[in-house]
Design a protein around this motif. Sequence first.
Motif, PDB file in Angstrom:
ATOM      1  N   UNK A 214     -11.894   2.514 -16.356  1.00  0.00           N
ATOM      2  CA  UNK A 214     -11.030   1.199 -16.154  1.00  0.00           C
ATOM      3  C   UNK A 214     -12.178  -0.036 -15.825  1.00  0.00           C
ATOM      4  N   UNK A 215     -13.324   0.343 -15.115  1.00  0.00           N
ATOM      5  CA  UNK A 215     -14.438  -0.529 -14.974  1.00  0.00           C
ATOM      6  C   UNK A 215     -15.048  -1.172 -16.125  1.00  0.00           C
ATOM      7  N   UNK A 216     -15.156  -0.287 -17.154  1.00  0.00           N
ATOM      8  CA  UNK A 216     -15.991  -0.738 -18.463  1.00  0.00           C
ATOM      9  C   UNK A 216     -15.000  -1.467 -19.263  1.00  0.00           C
ATOM     10  N   UNK A 217     -13.810  -1.075 -19.316  1.00  0.00           N
ATOM     11  CA  UNK A 217     -12.634  -1.771 -20.039  1.00  0.00           C
ATOM     12  C   UNK A 217     -12.474  -3.149 -19.480  1.00  0.00           C
ATOM     13  N   UNK A 218     -12.247  -3.070 -18.261  1.00  0.00           N
ATOM     14  CA  UNK A 218     -11.596  -4.397 -17.509  1.00  0.00           C
ATOM     15  C   UNK A 218     -12.631  -5.423 -17.086  1.00  0.00           C
ATOM     16  N   UNK A 219     -13.874  -4.911 -16.946  1.00  0.00           N
ATOM     17  CA  UNK A 219     -14.994  -6.077 -16.584  1.00  0.00           C
ATOM     18  C   UNK A 219     -15.714  -6.427 -17.867  1.00  0.00           C
ATOM     19  N   UNK A 220     -15.775  -5.404 -18.842  1.00  0.00           N
ATOM     20  CA  UNK A 220     -16.465  -5.533 -19.975  1.00  0.00           C
ATOM     21  C   UNK A 220     -17.727  -6.121 -19.867  1.00  0.00           C
ATOM     22  N   UNK A 221     -18.738  -5.338 -18.975  1.00  0.00           N
ATOM     23  CA  UNK A 221     -19.987  -5.490 -18.827  1.00  0.00           C
ATOM     24  C   UNK A 221     -20.692  -4.746 -19.466  1.00  0.00           C
ATOM     25  N   UNK A 222     -22.051  -5.059 -19.870  1.00  0.00           N
ATOM     26  CA  UNK A 222     -22.981  -4.212 -20.512  1.00  0.00           C
ATOM     27  C   UNK A 222     -23.372  -3.032 -19.672  1.00  0.00           C
TER      28      UNK A 222
ATOM     29  N   UNK B  20     -10.227   1.637 -31.354  1.00  0.00           N
ATOM     30  CA  UNK B  20     -10.874   2.459 -32.167  1.00  0.00           C
ATOM     31  C   UNK B  20     -11.077   3.768 -31.363  1.00  0.00           C
ATOM     32  N   UNK B  21     -10.246   3.923 -30.400  1.00  0.00           N
ATOM     33  CA  UNK B  21     -10.330   5.063 -29.701  1.00  0.00           C
ATOM     34  C   UNK B  21     -10.975   5.125 -28.255  1.00  0.00           C
ATOM     35  N   UNK B  22     -11.284   3.946 -27.950  1.00  0.00           N
ATOM     36  CA  UNK B  22     -11.854   3.454 -26.721  1.00  0.00           C
ATOM     37  C   UNK B  22     -11.021   3.968 -25.472  1.00  0.00           C
ATOM     38  N   UNK B  23      -9.840   3.756 -25.521  1.00  0.00           N
ATOM     39  CA  UNK B  23      -8.858   4.096 -24.232  1.00  0.00           C
ATOM     40  C   UNK B  23      -8.694   5.643 -24.400  1.00  0.00           C
ATOM     41  N   UNK B  24      -8.993   6.254 -25.412  1.00  0.00           N
ATOM     42  CA  UNK B  24      -8.862   7.921 -25.245  1.00  0.00           C
ATOM     43  C   UNK B  24     -10.250   8.405 -24.879  1.00  0.00           C
ATOM     44  N   UNK B  25     -11.202   7.882 -25.624  1.00  0.00           N
ATOM     45  CA  UNK B  25     -12.563   8.658 -25.290  1.00  0.00           C
ATOM     46  C   UNK B  25     -12.912   8.410 -24.022  1.00  0.00           C
ATOM     47  N   UNK B  26     -13.100   6.895 -23.498  1.00  0.00           N
ATOM     48  CA  UNK B  26     -13.735   6.509 -22.237  1.00  0.00           C
ATOM     49  C   UNK B  26     -13.465   7.447 -20.898  1.00  0.00           C
ATOM     50  N   UNK B  27     -11.996   7.424 -20.861  1.00  0.00           N
ATOM     51  CA  UNK B  27     -11.575   8.433 -19.508  1.00  0.00           C
ATOM     52  C   UNK B  27     -12.082   9.750 -19.794  1.00  0.00           C
ATOM     53  N   UNK B  28     -12.105  10.510 -21.002  1.00  0.00           N
ATOM     54  CA  UNK B  28     -12.509  11.614 -21.065  1.00  0.00           C
ATOM     55  C   UNK B  28     -14.038  11.934 -21.062  1.00  0.00           C
TER      56      UNK B  28
ATOM     57  N   UNK C 108     -17.419  -1.556 -32.073  1.00  0.00           N
ATOM     58  CA  UNK C 108     -18.879  -1.098 -32.246  1.00  0.00           C
ATOM     59  C   UNK C 108     -19.236   0.054 -31.376  1.00  0.00           C
ATOM     60  N   UNK C 109     -18.882  -0.131 -30.194  1.00  0.00           N
ATOM     61  CA  UNK C 109     -19.185   0.808 -29.103  1.00  0.00           C
ATOM     62  C   UNK C 109     -18.495   2.108 -29.542  1.00  0.00           C
ATOM     63  N   UNK C 110     -17.059   2.036 -29.884  1.00  0.00           N
ATOM     64  CA  UNK C 110     -16.437   3.100 -29.780  1.00  0.00           C
ATOM     65  C   UNK C 110     -16.383   3.817 -31.152  1.00  0.00           C
ATOM     66  N   UNK C 111     -16.942   3.132 -32.114  1.00  0.00           N
ATOM     67  CA  UNK C 111     -17.298   3.873 -33.386  1.00  0.00           C
ATOM     68  C   UNK C 111     -18.380   4.599 -33.017  1.00  0.00           C
ATOM     69  N   UNK C 112     -19.621   4.193 -32.431  1.00  0.00           N
ATOM     70  CA  UNK C 112     -20.688   4.891 -31.958  1.00  0.00           C
ATOM     71  C   UNK C 112     -20.338   6.047 -31.081  1.00  0.00           C
ATOM     72  N   UNK C 113     -19.501   5.935 -30.182  1.00  0.00           N
ATOM     73  CA  UNK C 113     -18.928   7.200 -29.355  1.00  0.00           C
ATOM     74  C   UNK C 113     -18.449   8.220 -30.242  1.00  0.00           C
ATOM     75  N   UNK C 114     -17.717   7.956 -31.358  1.00  0.00           N
ATOM     76  CA  UNK C 114     -17.124   8.788 -32.179  1.00  0.00           C
ATOM     77  C   UNK C 114     -17.873   9.767 -32.966  1.00  0.00           C
TER      78      UNK C 114
END
Length: 274
Positions: free
Chosen positions: A170-178, A154-162, A123-129
Amino acid sequence: MYRNSIGDVMEETPVLSSARGNYRIVTLNRPQRLNSFNEAMHAALQAAFDEAERDTNCRALVVTGAGRGFCAGQDLSDRNVSGGNRADLGHTIGTYYNPLIKRIKSLPFPTVCAVNGVAAGAGANVALAFDIVIAARSANFIQAFAKIGLVPDSGGTWMLPRLAGAARARGLAMLAEPLPAEKAESWGLIWKAVDDAVLMQEAEKICAQLANGPTAALVEIRRALEEAENNTLDAQLELERRVQASLGAADDYAEGVKAFMEKRGAQFTPRRAG
Ligand code: T3D
């Protein structure tokens, strides 16, 4: 089907779509599950995009969620993890999520996402698309995947670093915090955070501006910025030359220049079918 708070069985319409002049509002509508995706919602969202594409009067759309959440990613109650008959996630990602992200990125008009509440997992990555993402101040983005032993999809590993840079990705993906909406704005993930009460008003204002804009140029802007992610400067300069040559020969450019000289608002051409 689901049961409401007094136990009645309710039919589900997983996606609502309504036309507002030259744009549409598409609403994810499984609020009892925070609008998480099941196969029916994937199909209904694709159908809403089909309908919007067929309607040449539609020159932009806003996607939002019903209830208190935007979308909590995959409906985990559809995943049988205790028996031997587990879903092949490679198959579901390939069949539903990857095509959805590609579809959003290739819609023939500009798009807005109005994130009304929590956006978690896919849902987060669909929103960011979507092209322009605005979020209610109370909304959060959660890369919830690591909590259930998965990687952002859903493109998270592509979009987040960009969008946010490698360390934050890395923090967002590994810690999964809001990640609260205002921080998502300051980190560059989204366009802006707005007061909850004015979210849809702001989203529709942006959508109306885009819908009255030069549709072909707006879609080319999306494409050019995406291609820039992988291009050299030389390749990108050449792409800009090519796109400008094509847009410069089109009616919207002539109208834009005329309108400027005549000190009036431009009346850009309607979208063509196909
Ligand atoms: O499977 C594949 O095909 C692979 C694809 C994977 C893509 C993915 O998206 S994987 C990630 C899946 N999503 C998640 O892991 C997020 C799960 N949800 C949460 O962590 C939390 O619900 C939230 C942080 C999003 C919100 O928390 P909160 O406390 O505001 O709400 P809640 O109480 O947890 O949820 C409200 C209701 O929605 C609750 O139902 P109930 O108890 O009132 O009957 C909850 O179970 C339901 N719900 C929320 N998220 C999901 C869900 N039901 C099914 N699937 C969900 N993803």
